[in-house]
Scaffold this motif. Structure first.
Motif, PDB file in Angstrom:
ATOM      1  N   PHE A 146      44.355  -9.473 -31.905  1.00  0.00           N
ATOM      2  CA  PHE A 146      45.295  -9.533 -30.920  1.00  0.00           C
ATOM      3  C   PHE A 146      44.712 -10.763 -29.942  1.00  0.00           C
ATOM      4  N   GLY A 147      44.516 -11.882 -30.518  1.00  0.00           N
ATOM      5  CA  GLY A 147      44.140 -12.992 -29.748  1.00  0.00           C
ATOM      6  C   GLY A 147      42.818 -13.366 -29.056  1.00  0.00           C
ATOM      7  N   VAL A 148      42.047 -12.185 -29.624  1.00  0.00           N
ATOM      8  CA  VAL A 148      40.526 -12.131 -28.984  1.00  0.00           C
ATOM      9  C   VAL A 148      39.571 -12.514 -30.518  1.00  0.00           C
ATOM     10  N   ASP A 149      38.576 -13.372 -29.984  1.00  0.00           N
ATOM     11  CA  ASP A 149      37.541 -13.697 -31.146  1.00  0.00           C
ATOM     12  C   ASP A 149      36.440 -12.587 -30.970  1.00  0.00           C
ATOM     13  N   LEU A 150      36.192 -11.695 -31.947  1.00  0.00           N
ATOM     14  CA  LEU A 150      35.219 -10.758 -31.996  1.00  0.00           C
ATOM     15  C   LEU A 150      33.981 -11.286 -32.811  1.00  0.00           C
ATOM     16  N   PRO A 151      32.863 -11.391 -32.398  1.00  0.00           N
ATOM     17  CA  PRO A 151      31.829 -12.092 -33.097  1.00  0.00           C
ATOM     18  C   PRO A 151      31.510 -10.934 -34.330  1.00  0.00           C
ATOM     19  N   VAL A 152      31.353 -11.476 -35.535  1.00  0.00           N
ATOM     20  CA  VAL A 152      31.127 -10.847 -36.728  1.00  0.00           C
ATOM     21  C   VAL A 152      30.268 -11.498 -37.816  1.00  0.00           C
ATOM     22  N   THR A 153      29.406 -12.480 -37.111  1.00  0.00           N
ATOM     23  CA  THR A 153      28.302 -13.161 -37.638  1.00  0.00           C
ATOM     24  C   THR A 153      27.447 -12.298 -38.535  1.00  0.00           C
ATOM     25  N   PHE A 154      26.926 -11.446 -38.137  1.00  0.00           N
ATOM     26  CA  PHE A 154      26.024 -10.501 -38.872  1.00  0.00           C
ATOM     27  C   PHE A 154      26.446 -10.137 -40.346  1.00  0.00           C
ATOM     28  N   LEU A 155      27.824  -9.591 -40.103  1.00  0.00           N
ATOM     29  CA  LEU A 155      28.573  -9.019 -41.420  1.00  0.00           C
ATOM     30  C   LEU A 155      28.822 -10.217 -42.275  1.00  0.00           C
TER      31      LEU A 155
END
Length: 207
Positions: A146-155
């Motif tokens: 929805f236009g937002v960057d969610l951090p998922v580095t660990f996964l």
């Protein structure tokens, strides 16, 4: 006069790039510029990724099969309504329909880009020209929702490891490159890489 999208990414290093790499990154934002390169790639995949080949084929992420000297054409596109740099890779595996892998690179700041896949997964990477090579450094993963960057580095690092890449001029209009994923607890199971040589065959820049 518009400047190439990646002139701002490489910043103070742009002028030092050799002609082949400047041609590779010639696309300007908010245009219909198109640069095409052709070459071959050697692709290596870990056993888990080979098992997940149908999923990779459907998701249009990476390539679904390994191979040696696989013909590949890459078209770099600009968009008239954005500053994005688009990769459209067409892999021609023998005996199979061409596989197209498309991604969009969006500059964030000097030496910082996010490469978004069709799924919304994004690779944050640093861009630098050092010792005659363009080097891409892993800076983490995001998921665009929805236009937002969610951090998922660990996964992302847990499942795929860390990304890396380099490009190096081999002639006035040719370059070699390599990219891959390494590390992570699954190690060789999810290892992925490709490397090869390309020649710039078309530069169609808006007047």
């Amino acid at each position: 006069m518009k400047t190439p999208i990646f002139a701002a990414v490489f910043a103070e290093q742009w002028d030092a790039l050799p002609p082949a790499l400047k041609a590779h990154y010639a696309n300007r934002g908010f245009t219909r510029d198109r640069v095409t390169v052709t070459g071959t790639l050697t692709i290596r995949m870990g056993p888990l990724l080979r098992f997940l080949s149908p999923l990779l084929r459907l998701s249009r992420m990476l390539t679904p099969w390994p191979g040696d000297d696989v013909p590949c054409t890459v078209a770099f596109h600009s968009e008239p309504d954005s500053n994005a740099f688009i990769f459209e890779r067409r892999f021609s595996f023998p005996g199979r329909a061409p596989h197209v892998f498309r991604s969009k690179l969006v500059p964030q700041a000097p030496h910082h880009v996010i490469e978004y896949m069709a799924s919304g997964l994004g690779w944050r990477c640093g861009y630098s020209f050092e010792d005659g090579r363009v080097r891409l450094f892993h800076k983490g993963y995001v998921w665009r929702l929805f236009g937002v960057d969610l951090p998922v580095t660990f996964l992302g690092e847990l499942l795929a490891g860390k990304g890396f890449a380099f490009e190096e001029a081999s002639g006035d209009m040719s370059f070699s490159m390599a990219m891959g994923l390494k590390g992570g607890p699954f190690g060789r199971l999810t290892a992925y890489s490709y490397s090869g040589d390309f020649t710039v065959t078309e530069m169609a820049l808006d007047a």
